[in-house]
Write a protein that holds these residues in place. Structure first.
Motif: not given
Length: 436
Positions: A405-408, A335-336, A396-399, A249-250
């Protein structure tokens, strides 16, 4: 078509996965030599700071501070202090220490927050750089060219005039200092032998130049911190299970209505351009000789173009979760925080407070740290320069974007390949691993 959380992301909207062929190929023997130099304080004017002090692997190849503490400081990372007595620091480093990930990418053509180093024929030596036509011959690549500038920066590694011969030389002209540093290295027998083994054109210690030192440093950084094994890379290569549903979703937001990919585009996730985000200003600023106040005009300081005022280079995003704090001055610790700023820069600018910045206490510099906020006209100029259109999305979209970004983060990013050496040929102390 990849259908995620509402807006379809087409496969051709996504970049290709990164791989070994996207990076400059380096020699392992040269990389191992560069590893020793990277962690050796011999390359600093007062022999008290190494490249690793501000770019440590345990801190995401940064230093964990908003603005670094360079020459004269003591300790490592967020616990680094500003020193004492005559050796204490005279100025904070004006900008955040960037991560070193993927700086050996073949497509990378500009470096530093303001882009003052780039591949160009401006001075007929392959680079546009602060050294202009005095840049040493024999540099292998852009990263090698970058590596020699912190060595001659007063508040980073060189030291202050009259403290040492390197700083004294820099005070006259920066290129006068590089032969002094290469002379130091060539007089250490272990380094002399290692350079002869690593480079075919070096037959004896007298052949070693600052370009050879820089090329070894770049070989190490490319070998150690080329990162292309993140879950996102696996996903791009066809593994649909590499990302969680939240991360997908991110991704959809990142490449869709949040507009992140308008600047963080391509395989490197950067357009290598310059944008005015309105990050809250603080610190000494990277002032020019004629600036009437403490400020940092960003790209305009290099280009002298008014349209570049307060614009800074788009960073690459591999391993971004490891490289806090964020922004050219480390204005946001999470990051947030930096994501929310991108989504509505002016609102974020207005609600930001100095307590957010990670600045170790330096009482003799405290009056400078936030002086820029006393100049209402300068603050107005910085706000007016922002050109990003606010994006209205849910919490929720920000999360979800943060999850993407953590998947990078690369699978091998945390441990590296060569790691931190136990000792270096100079015999000087090594910045050791930081206990977790």
């Amino acid at each position: 078509m990849i259908l995620l959380c509402g807006t379809p992301v087409f496969a051709n909207d996504l970049p290709p996965p990164l791989g070994p062929d996207d990076f400059i190929q380096v020699d392992e023997v040269q990389a191992k030599l560069g590893q020793l130099l990277f962690y050796d304080r011999i390359l600093s004017g007062n022999r008290n700071i190494a490249c690793s002090t501000c770019h440590h692997p345990d801190l995401g190849t940064g230093d964990g501070l908003s603005l670094g503490i360079g020459e004269g400081g003591e300790g490592l990372g967020p616990q680094r202090t500003a020193g004492t007595g005559q050796d204490r620091i005279r100025k904070r480093i004006p900008r955040n220490a960037p991560g070193l990930w993927n700086l050996g990418a073949k497509d990378l053509h500009v470096m530093f927050h303001d882009g003052r180093l780039s591949i160009a024929e401006t001075y007929e030596n392959g680079f546009n750089s602060p050294a202009e036509e005095r840049l040493p011959d024999g540099l292998d690549n852009l990263l090698a060219a970058q590596a020699i500038f912190p060595l001659v920066a007063q508040f980073e590694m060189a030291g202050n005039p009259k403290e040492n011969e390197v700083a004294g030389a820099v005070h006259n002209r920066m290129d006068y200092a590089w032969p002094i540093l290469s002379d130091r290295v060539r007089h250490i027998p272990a380094y002399a032998e290692a350079f002869v083994q690593a480079f075919s054109h070096i037959n004896s210690a007298t052949d070693i130049t600052i370009a050879d030192i820089a090329n070894a440093l770049s070989a190490f950084m490319i070998w150690e911190w080329s990162s292309y094994d993140a879950p996102f890379d696996a996903y791009l290569a066809g593994d649909g299970s590499a990302l969680t549903q939240r991360q997908k979703r991110g991704l959809d937001l990142f490449y869709g209505r949040a507009g992140c990919a308008e600047c963080h585009s391509g395989a490197l996730m950067s357009d290598q351009g310059f944008h005015a985000l309105g990050l809250p200003p603080f610190g000494p600023g990277r002032t020019r000789t004629f600036d009437p106040m403490v400020r940092d005009v960003g790209r305009m300081g290099e280009s002298d173009a008014l349209e570049d005022a307060y614009a800074f280079r788009t960073p690459m995003l591999r391993n971004v979760a490891l490289t806090a704090p964020y922004g050219h001055n480390g204005a946001y610790p999470t990051l947030e925080g930096i994501v929310r700023h991108h989504l509505d820069p002016i609102a974020a600018f207005d609600r930001w407070t100095p307590a957010v910045a990670n600045l170790p206490d330096v009482p003799w510099l405290s009056t400078i740290d936030f002086m820029v906020w006393q100049d209402s006209r300068e603050i107005a100029r910085q706000r007016a320069a922002v050109s990003i259109t606010p994006q209205k999305i849910r919490d929720a979209d920000v999360a979800d974007i943060v999850a993407f970004l953590q998947a990078l983060t690369g699978e091998t990013a945390r441990q590296g390949r060569l790691g931190v050496p136990d000792h270096v040929p100079s015999g000087l102390p090594v910045d050791a691993r930081i206990p977790r």
